[in-house]
Design an enzyme around this catalytic site. Structure first.
Site, PDB file in Angstrom:
ATOM      1  N   GLU A  18      34.394  20.771  24.776  1.00 39.31           N
ATOM      2  CA  GLU A  18      33.248  21.608  25.164  1.00 39.31           C
ATOM      3  C   GLU A  18      33.711  22.683  26.139  1.00 39.31           C
ATOM      4  OE1 GLU A  18      29.534  19.630  26.790  1.00 39.31           O
ATOM      5  OE2 GLU A  18      30.147  20.721  28.576  1.00 39.31           O
ATOM      6  N   ARG A 124      17.275  18.573  26.148  1.00 41.33           N
ATOM      7  CA  ARG A 124      16.114  19.020  26.924  1.00 41.33           C
ATOM      8  C   ARG A 124      16.522  20.057  27.953  1.00 41.33           C
ATOM      9  NH1 ARG A 124      13.470  15.470  31.501  1.00 41.33           N
ATOM     10  NH2 ARG A 124      15.260  16.423  32.523  1.00 41.33           N
ATOM     11  N   ASP A 126      18.151  20.578  32.089  1.00 44.15           N
ATOM     12  CA  ASP A 126      17.687  20.140  33.403  1.00 44.15           C
ATOM     13  C   ASP A 126      16.719  21.165  33.967  1.00 44.15           C
ATOM     14  OD1 ASP A 126      18.929  17.660  33.733  1.00 44.15           O
ATOM     15  OD2 ASP A 126      20.851  18.662  34.112  1.00 44.15           O
ATOM     16  N   ALA A 143      13.891  16.465  24.142  1.00 42.84           N
ATOM     17  CA  ALA A 143      14.843  16.852  23.093  1.00 42.84           C
ATOM     18  C   ALA A 143      14.351  16.403  21.711  1.00 42.84           C
ATOM     19  CB  ALA A 143      16.211  16.252  23.400  1.00 42.84           C
ATOM     20  N   LYS A 198      14.962  10.265  18.967  1.00 38.32           N
ATOM     21  CA  LYS A 198      15.700  11.482  18.576  1.00 38.32           C
ATOM     22  C   LYS A 198      16.377  11.273  17.213  1.00 38.32           C
ATOM     23  CE  LYS A 198      17.906  11.924  22.787  1.00 38.32           C
ATOM     24  NZ  LYS A 198      18.619  12.563  23.925  1.00 38.32           N
TER      25      LYS A 198
HETATM   26  P1  FAD Z   1      15.827  13.869  26.522  1.00 37.34           P
HETATM   27  O1  FAD Z   1      16.454  13.144  25.412  1.00 37.34           O
HETATM   28  O2  FAD Z   1      14.586  14.661  26.257  1.00 37.34           O
HETATM   29  O3  FAD Z   1      15.558  12.813  27.690  1.00 37.34           O
HETATM   30  C1  FAD Z   1      15.226  13.228  29.004  1.00 37.34           C
HETATM   31  C2  FAD Z   1      14.602  12.073  29.762  1.00 37.34           C
HETATM   32  O4  FAD Z   1      13.278  11.842  29.280  1.00 37.34           O
HETATM   33  C3  FAD Z   1      15.319  10.740  29.616  1.00 37.34           C
HETATM   34  O5  FAD Z   1      15.206  10.047  30.827  1.00 37.34           O
HETATM   35  C4  FAD Z   1      14.578  10.029  28.497  1.00 37.34           C
HETATM   36  O6  FAD Z   1      14.672   8.621  28.590  1.00 37.34           O
HETATM   37  C5  FAD Z   1      13.157  10.517  28.751  1.00 37.34           C
HETATM   38  N1  FAD Z   1      12.327  10.676  27.549  1.00 37.34           N
HETATM   39  C6  FAD Z   1      12.714  11.192  26.361  1.00 37.34           C
HETATM   40  N2  FAD Z   1      11.644  11.249  25.531  1.00 37.34           N
HETATM   41  C7  FAD Z   1      10.572  10.772  26.212  1.00 37.34           C
HETATM   42  C8  FAD Z   1       9.185  10.605  25.904  1.00 37.34           C
HETATM   43  N3  FAD Z   1       8.688  10.918  24.715  1.00 37.34           N
HETATM   44  N4  FAD Z   1       8.371  10.089  26.871  1.00 37.34           N
HETATM   45  C9  FAD Z   1       8.862   9.757  28.090  1.00 37.34           C
HETATM   46  N5  FAD Z   1      10.172   9.884  28.444  1.00 37.34           N
HETATM   47  C10 FAD Z   1      11.016  10.406  27.510  1.00 37.34           C
HETATM   48  N6  FAD Z   1      22.381  20.705  30.014  1.00 37.34           N
HETATM   49  C11 FAD Z   1      22.303  22.056  29.919  1.00 37.34           C
HETATM   50  O7  FAD Z   1      21.524  22.674  30.633  1.00 37.34           O
HETATM   51  N7  FAD Z   1      23.114  22.754  29.055  1.00 37.34           N
HETATM   52  C12 FAD Z   1      23.999  22.133  28.240  1.00 37.34           C
HETATM   53  O8  FAD Z   1      24.697  22.796  27.475  1.00 37.34           O
HETATM   54  C13 FAD Z   1      24.093  20.705  28.310  1.00 37.34           C
HETATM   55  N8  FAD Z   1      24.955  20.025  27.511  1.00 37.34           N
HETATM   56  C14 FAD Z   1      24.987  18.647  27.556  1.00 37.34           C
HETATM   57  C15 FAD Z   1      25.835  17.962  26.678  1.00 37.34           C
HETATM   58  C16 FAD Z   1      25.897  16.568  26.704  1.00 37.34           C
HETATM   59  C17 FAD Z   1      26.804  15.834  25.734  1.00 37.34           C
HETATM   60  C18 FAD Z   1      25.102  15.844  27.641  1.00 37.34           C
HETATM   61  C19 FAD Z   1      25.196  14.333  27.706  1.00 37.34           C
HETATM   62  C20 FAD Z   1      24.259  16.521  28.506  1.00 37.34           C
HETATM   63  C21 FAD Z   1      24.171  17.928  28.473  1.00 37.34           C
HETATM   64  N9  FAD Z   1      23.315  18.636  29.307  1.00 37.34           N
HETATM   65  C22 FAD Z   1      23.243  20.023  29.229  1.00 37.34           C
HETATM   66  C23 FAD Z   1      22.471  17.953  30.284  1.00 37.34           C
HETATM   67  C24 FAD Z   1      21.057  17.586  29.747  1.00 37.34           C
HETATM   68  O9  FAD Z   1      20.352  18.760  29.446  1.00 37.34           O
HETATM   69  C25 FAD Z   1      20.351  16.784  30.820  1.00 37.34           C
HETATM   70  O10 FAD Z   1      20.974  15.538  31.002  1.00 37.34           O
HETATM   71  C26 FAD Z   1      18.830  16.605  30.669  1.00 37.34           C
HETATM   72  O11 FAD Z   1      18.322  16.116  31.901  1.00 37.34           O
HETATM   73  C27 FAD Z   1      18.420  15.628  29.584  1.00 37.34           C
HETATM   74  O12 FAD Z   1      18.622  16.130  28.342  1.00 37.34           O
HETATM   75  P2  FAD Z   1      18.411  15.205  27.030  1.00 37.34           P
HETATM   76  O13 FAD Z   1      18.552  16.070  25.866  1.00 37.34           O
HETATM   77  O14 FAD Z   1      19.217  13.990  27.136  1.00 37.34           O
HETATM   78  O15 FAD Z   1      16.842  14.864  27.248  1.00 37.34           O
END
Ligand code: FAD
Length: 316
Positions: A18, A124, A126, A143, A198
């Protein structure tokens, strides 16, 4: 080509990594030159992160502060095009809910399809610093909703029904997973429930947050399988390279460093010493993961490729 196809065709563990877009005002050439040596290990894909807007404060002559929104690392789509053009590998842009309306997401996906991108990592994102995550008024909260929108476009279903005779995109969608739990989730079980959502909505592979203790990854994969998720789980690897990362990584990514690693890091006085320990640790981690036949070792280079190169040279 889709990540799932790359993984299916692979005879052994793949190498992938990455990168971050350069800071605004810096050239892309340096970044591309920097990652060029990593092509020796034949990565089938390279991820490009996305960075939402941040707020900065401008001080005016009268002493008042103005809050200004700015994107410090724009250019994800352009970098994907440049990577595919120069290295002939698949580029995987990260796509966020945060800062995007559904309409903007749709338009971004159209751009990505037009430049030949076949895969996206749906996240999603941050919240801006010191704030809670809030979706755009016409955006996604999680997400899983973003995955759903991408999958609908793959079925030719755009936001407005009047988009007739719609072209079907064919994106392969990846999502994030957290061996040490996402920091907002009250428990790992809760987090896995939404990871499954997801996948149920159409995501086809998982990339994990970085971890430094392989057992955490192995335990996580076992729980992912118990939760009924059967897609590949690609481990995220980060060689520690500076003194500041020893505290920054746990603080930023909500993870633990194992005692055996911190015992070694504590003895280091310089970045060079830390880097030596970090690289040695990552090599040992990677060798064990390869033995366990993980799909790919996915390196968080943070756009500095030399440590990743040294690790890969020992492993591939
Ligand atoms: P989600 O899967 O939406 O989860 C977020 C939180 O909400 C979790 O605690 C989950 O348990 C909870 N949740 C999910 N769905 C629900 C629901 N329906 N009801 C209640 N709770 C729910 N960030 C960036 O800004 N740019 C990047 O390019 C980037 N790349 C990344 C790449 C990787 C491999 C990883 C692991 C992380 C990356 N991140 C990036 C960070 C990421 O955006 C953050 O960790 C963010 O806080 C969560 O994203 P997610 O897609 O896991 O969220």
């Amino acid at each position: 080509m889709k990540i799932t196809e790359h993984l299916k065709n692979a005879k052994s563990t793949l190498f992938s990594f990455e990168i971050l877009p350069p800071l605004k005002g810096q050239s892309l050439r340096e970044l591309l030159e920097g990652i060029a040596p990593l092509m020796e290990f034949k990565p089938p894909f390279v991820d490009v992160t996305y960075h939402r807007e941040e707020y900065i404060y401008k001080k005016h002559p009268n002493g008042l502060l103005e809050k200004v929104s700015t994107k410090k690392r724009p250019g994800t789509v352009g970098i994907c095009a440049a990577i595919m053009n120069r290295f002939h590998v698949d580029a995987v842009p990260h796509l966020l809910c945060g800062g995007f309306t559904k309409e903007e997401t749709e338009n971004a996906l159209i751009d990505l399809n037009f430049i030949g991108v076949d895969n996206v990592l749906a996240l999603r994102g941050d919240a801006p610093k010191a704030e809670r995550f809030t979706p755009e008024p016409a955006g996604h909260s999680y997400a899983s909703e973003l995955v759903e929108q991408i999958v609908k476009m793959n079925q030719g279903k755009y936001l407005h029904e009047e988009t007739e005779n719609s072209f079907h995109t064919d994106f392969c969608v990846g999502v994030a997973g957290y061996p040490e739990k996402h920091f907002e989730a009250p428990s790992l079980k809760f987090d896995l429930k939404y990871l499954k959502e997801k996948i149920d909505k159409g995501a086809e592979y998982i990339v994990t947050q970085m971890f430094f203790d392989n057992q955490k990854y192995f335990d996580y994969v076992a729980k992912v399988r118990e939760a009924g998720i059967d897609v590949p789980v690609i481990p995220g690897i980060k060689p520690i390279t500076t003194l500041s990362q020893i505290t920054m990584l746990p603080r930023t990514f909500f993870l633990d460093l194992p005692d055996a690693l911190t015992d070694e890091l504590e003895k280091c006085k310089t970045n060079a010493e830390v880097k030596e320990v970090g690289i040695a640790w990552a090599i040992q981690q990677c060798k064990e993961l390869v033995d366990a036949k993980v799909p790919s070792l996915h390196f968080y280079t943070m756009s500095k490729a030399d440590a990743t190169y040294k690790v890969a040279k020992e492993v591939f």
